[in-house]
Design a protein around this motif. Structure first.
Motif, PDB file in Angstrom:
ATOM      1  N   ASN A   1      70.112 -43.377  74.714  1.00  0.00           N
ATOM      2  CA  ASN A   1      70.963 -43.333  73.531  1.00  0.00           C
ATOM      3  C   ASN A   1      70.565 -44.479  72.617  1.00  0.00           C
ATOM      4  O   ASN A   1      70.290 -45.586  73.086  1.00  0.00           O
ATOM      5  CB  ASN A   1      72.434 -43.446  73.906  1.00  0.00           C
ATOM      6  N   ALA A   2      70.541 -44.213  71.336  1.00  0.00           N
ATOM      7  CA  ALA A   2      70.116 -45.219  70.360  1.00  0.00           C
ATOM      8  C   ALA A   2      70.862 -44.990  69.057  1.00  0.00           C
ATOM      9  O   ALA A   2      71.567 -43.991  68.885  1.00  0.00           O
ATOM     10  CB  ALA A   2      68.607 -45.136  70.139  1.00  0.00           C
ATOM     11  N   VAL A   3      70.694 -45.940  68.155  1.00  0.00           N
ATOM     12  CA  VAL A   3      71.254 -45.842  66.806  1.00  0.00           C
ATOM     13  C   VAL A   3      70.101 -46.022  65.830  1.00  0.00           C
ATOM     14  O   VAL A   3      69.280 -46.940  65.979  1.00  0.00           O
ATOM     15  CB  VAL A   3      72.332 -46.924  66.559  1.00  0.00           C
ATOM     16  N   GLU A   4      70.047 -45.145  64.839  1.00  0.00           N
ATOM     17  CA  GLU A   4      69.005 -45.215  63.808  1.00  0.00           C
ATOM     18  C   GLU A   4      69.635 -45.605  62.479  1.00  0.00           C
ATOM     19  O   GLU A   4      70.707 -45.100  62.122  1.00  0.00           O
ATOM     20  CB  GLU A   4      68.304 -43.869  63.668  1.00  0.00           C
ATOM     21  N   LEU A   5      68.963 -46.508  61.771  1.00  0.00           N
ATOM     22  CA  LEU A   5      69.360 -46.912  60.426  1.00  0.00           C
ATOM     23  C   LEU A   5      68.209 -46.630  59.469  1.00  0.00           C
ATOM     24  O   LEU A   5      67.042 -46.733  59.846  1.00  0.00           O
ATOM     25  CB  LEU A   5      69.657 -48.412  60.357  1.00  0.00           C
ATOM     26  N   LEU A   6      68.539 -46.339  58.241  1.00  0.00           N
ATOM     27  CA  LEU A   6      67.568 -46.269  57.156  1.00  0.00           C
ATOM     28  C   LEU A   6      68.203 -46.989  55.982  1.00  0.00           C
ATOM     29  O   LEU A   6      69.356 -46.700  55.623  1.00  0.00           O
ATOM     30  CB  LEU A   6      67.240 -44.823  56.781  1.00  0.00           C
ATOM     31  N   PHE A   7      67.474 -47.947  55.402  1.00  0.00           N
ATOM     32  CA  PHE A   7      68.042 -48.710  54.299  1.00  0.00           C
ATOM     33  C   PHE A   7      66.949 -49.209  53.369  1.00  0.00           C
ATOM     34  O   PHE A   7      65.765 -49.191  53.702  1.00  0.00           O
ATOM     35  CB  PHE A   7      68.898 -49.879  54.809  1.00  0.00           C
ATOM     36  N   VAL A   8      67.386 -49.631  52.185  1.00  0.00           N
ATOM     37  CA  VAL A   8      66.500 -50.223  51.180  1.00  0.00           C
ATOM     38  C   VAL A   8      67.071 -51.568  50.777  1.00  0.00           C
ATOM     39  O   VAL A   8      68.261 -51.843  50.970  1.00  0.00           O
ATOM     40  CB  VAL A   8      66.333 -49.321  49.935  1.00  0.00           C
ATOM     41  N   TRP A   9      66.207 -52.401  50.212  1.00  0.00           N
ATOM     42  CA  TRP A   9      66.623 -53.675  49.632  1.00  0.00           C
ATOM     43  C   TRP A   9      65.590 -54.065  48.593  1.00  0.00           C
ATOM     44  O   TRP A   9      64.510 -53.500  48.529  1.00  0.00           O
ATOM     45  CB  TRP A   9      66.820 -54.761  50.686  1.00  0.00           C
ATOM     46  N   THR A  10      65.953 -55.021  47.762  1.00  0.00           N
ATOM     47  CA  THR A  10      65.078 -55.487  46.696  1.00  0.00           C
ATOM     48  C   THR A  10      64.413 -56.787  47.116  1.00  0.00           C
ATOM     49  O   THR A  10      65.094 -57.758  47.446  1.00  0.00           O
ATOM     50  CB  THR A  10      65.881 -55.717  45.399  1.00  0.00           C
ATOM     51  N   ALA A  11      63.091 -56.791  47.121  1.00  0.00           N
ATOM     52  CA  ALA A  11      62.305 -57.988  47.422  1.00  0.00           C
ATOM     53  C   ALA A  11      61.578 -58.404  46.151  1.00  0.00           C
ATOM     54  O   ALA A  11      61.559 -57.661  45.155  1.00  0.00           O
ATOM     55  CB  ALA A  11      61.305 -57.703  48.538  1.00  0.00           C
ATOM     56  N   ALA A  12      60.954 -59.558  46.175  1.00  0.00           N
ATOM     57  CA  ALA A  12      60.226 -60.056  45.000  1.00  0.00           C
ATOM     58  C   ALA A  12      59.123 -59.092  44.579  1.00  0.00           C
ATOM     59  O   ALA A  12      58.799 -59.003  43.392  1.00  0.00           O
ATOM     60  CB  ALA A  12      59.646 -61.432  45.302  1.00  0.00           C
ATOM     61  N   ILE A  13      58.565 -58.348  45.523  1.00  0.00           N
ATOM     62  CA  ILE A  13      57.458 -57.432  45.213  1.00  0.00           C
ATOM     63  C   ILE A  13      57.915 -56.020  44.884  1.00  0.00           C
ATOM     64  O   ILE A  13      57.109 -55.169  44.565  1.00  0.00           O
ATOM     65  CB  ILE A  13      56.447 -57.385  46.370  1.00  0.00           C
ATOM     66  N   GLY A  14      59.234 -55.773  44.976  1.00  0.00           N
ATOM     67  CA  GLY A  14      59.758 -54.454  44.646  1.00  0.00           C
ATOM     68  C   GLY A  14      60.728 -53.959  45.698  1.00  0.00           C
ATOM     69  O   GLY A  14      61.141 -54.703  46.591  1.00  0.00           O
ATOM     70  N   THR A  15      61.079 -52.695  45.603  1.00  0.00           N
ATOM     71  CA  THR A  15      62.008 -52.093  46.556  1.00  0.00           C
ATOM     72  C   THR A  15      61.302 -51.865  47.882  1.00  0.00           C
ATOM     73  O   THR A  15      60.210 -51.311  47.929  1.00  0.00           O
ATOM     74  CB  THR A  15      62.554 -50.760  46.021  1.00  0.00           C
ATOM     75  N   MET A  16      61.955 -52.291  48.959  1.00  0.00           N
ATOM     76  CA  MET A  16      61.443 -52.099  50.310  1.00  0.00           C
ATOM     77  C   MET A  16      62.326 -51.071  51.014  1.00  0.00           C
ATOM     78  O   MET A  16      63.514 -50.947  50.710  1.00  0.00           O
ATOM     79  CB  MET A  16      61.480 -53.412  51.101  1.00  0.00           C
ATOM     80  N   ARG A  17      61.739 -50.340  51.949  1.00  0.00           N
ATOM     81  CA  ARG A  17      62.500 -49.365  52.742  1.00  0.00           C
ATOM     82  C   ARG A  17      62.177 -49.602  54.215  1.00  0.00           C
ATOM     83  O   ARG A  17      61.020 -49.853  54.564  1.00  0.00           O
ATOM     84  CB  ARG A  17      62.133 -47.950  52.346  1.00  0.00           C
ATOM     85  N   GLN A  18      63.220 -49.509  55.057  1.00  0.00           N
ATOM     86  CA  GLN A  18      63.023 -49.749  56.475  1.00  0.00           C
ATOM     87  C   GLN A  18      63.833 -48.753  57.293  1.00  0.00           C
ATOM     88  O   GLN A  18      64.984 -48.444  56.971  1.00  0.00           O
ATOM     89  CB  GLN A  18      63.432 -51.172  56.845  1.00  0.00           C
ATOM     90  N   ARG A  19      63.213 -48.285  58.356  1.00  0.00           N
ATOM     91  CA  ARG A  19      63.857 -47.431  59.352  1.00  0.00           C
ATOM     92  C   ARG A  19      63.926 -48.246  60.640  1.00  0.00           C
ATOM     93  O   ARG A  19      62.898 -48.756  61.095  1.00  0.00           O
ATOM     94  CB  ARG A  19      63.013 -46.180  59.556  1.00  0.00           C
ATOM     95  N   GLN A  20      65.119 -48.407  61.197  1.00  0.00           N
ATOM     96  CA  GLN A  20      65.294 -49.168  62.430  1.00  0.00           C
ATOM     97  C   GLN A  20      65.904 -48.276  63.501  1.00  0.00           C
ATOM     98  O   GLN A  20      66.784 -47.469  63.208  1.00  0.00           O
ATOM     99  CB  GLN A  20      66.228 -50.366  62.226  1.00  0.00           C
ATOM    100  N   VAL A  21      65.437 -48.474  64.720  1.00  0.00           N
ATOM    101  CA  VAL A  21      66.019 -47.804  65.878  1.00  0.00           C
ATOM    102  C   VAL A  21      66.403 -48.891  66.872  1.00  0.00           C
ATOM    103  O   VAL A  21      65.594 -49.768  67.183  1.00  0.00           O
ATOM    104  CB  VAL A  21      65.026 -46.815  66.521  1.00  0.00           C
ATOM    105  N   TYR A  22      67.656 -48.841  67.342  1.00  0.00           N
ATOM    106  CA  TYR A  22      68.173 -49.798  68.328  1.00  0.00           C
ATOM    107  C   TYR A  22      68.512 -49.041  69.604  1.00  0.00           C
ATOM    108  O   TYR A  22      69.272 -48.067  69.552  1.00  0.00           O
ATOM    109  CB  TYR A  22      69.466 -50.461  67.828  1.00  0.00           C
ATOM    110  N   ALA A  23      67.973 -49.496  70.735  1.00  0.00           N
ATOM    111  CA  ALA A  23      68.279 -48.887  72.027  1.00  0.00           C
ATOM    112  C   ALA A  23      68.656 -49.982  73.021  1.00  0.00           C
ATOM    113  O   ALA A  23      67.967 -51.003  73.116  1.00  0.00           O
ATOM    114  CB  ALA A  23      67.081 -48.104  72.545  1.00  0.00           C
ATOM    115  N   ALA A  24      69.749 -49.761  73.754  1.00  0.00           N
ATOM    116  CA  ALA A  24      70.207 -50.738  74.745  1.00  0.00           C
ATOM    117  C   ALA A  24      69.544 -50.462  76.083  1.00  0.00           C
ATOM    118  O   ALA A  24      69.415 -49.308  76.499  1.00  0.00           O
ATOM    119  CB  ALA A  24      71.720 -50.678  74.886  1.00  0.00           C
ATOM    120  N   LEU A  25      69.135 -51.539  76.747  1.00  0.00           N
ATOM    121  CA  LEU A  25      68.614 -51.445  78.106  1.00  0.00           C
ATOM    122  C   LEU A  25      69.766 -51.697  79.077  1.00  0.00           C
ATOM    123  O   LEU A  25      70.835 -52.168  78.683  1.00  0.00           O
ATOM    124  CB  LEU A  25      67.490 -52.461  78.313  1.00  0.00           C
TER     125      LEU A  25
END
Length: 143
Positions: A85-109
């Protein structure tokens, strides 16, 4: 105090045995003319006592909101990740070089550690990088 040994392919060192493994693995696409080549960071952390994976992820989101200019969470959902079981995130943010996008997956051991996999690219490069990120995530196997 009891000691443990951290052994990698390149070096080893001793540390107190109660220290938490916060290993990070970083891989990047070759330079492609982009200010930020698509990349992946895999990290270990510890879920605090009295918390669970959902609480851990919620604290991570709160930290991202405070730290990243223009942070916008586009997706948070439970998923299966290589049989866990895991949790997935997708988000954007503004960096000095432009808009960044990131997909994160978190899984507990089972031992309260959490593994996070963060796939990142410039917003303008993310769609072209998604097949590579999808392949990486679908090839992930637990030992």
């Amino acid at each position: 105090m009891s000691q443990s040994i951290c052994q990698t392919a390149d070096f080893s060192f001793e540390h107190p045995s109660d220290w938490i493994d916060r290993t990070m693995i970083v891989r990047s696409a070759p330079p492609n003319g982009s200010a930020v080549p698509p990349n992946v960071v895999i990290a270990y952390d510890q879920i605090p006592l009295g918390s669970d994976l959902d609480g851990y992820v919620q604290r991570q989101i709160a930290d991202l909101e405070r730290a990243m200019q223009g942070f916008l969470l586009e997706l948070r959902r439970p998923i299966g990740f290589s049989g866990r079981n895991a949790v997935e995130l997708l988000f954007v943010w503004t960096a000095a070089i432009g808009t960044m996008r990131q997909r994160q997956v978190y899984a507990a051991l089972d031992d309260r550690r959490v593994v996070s996999v963060a796939c990142t690219a410039l917003g303008t490069d993310f769609a072209a990088s998604e097949p590579m990120f999808d392949q990486l995530l679908s090839s992930f196997r637990w030992a």
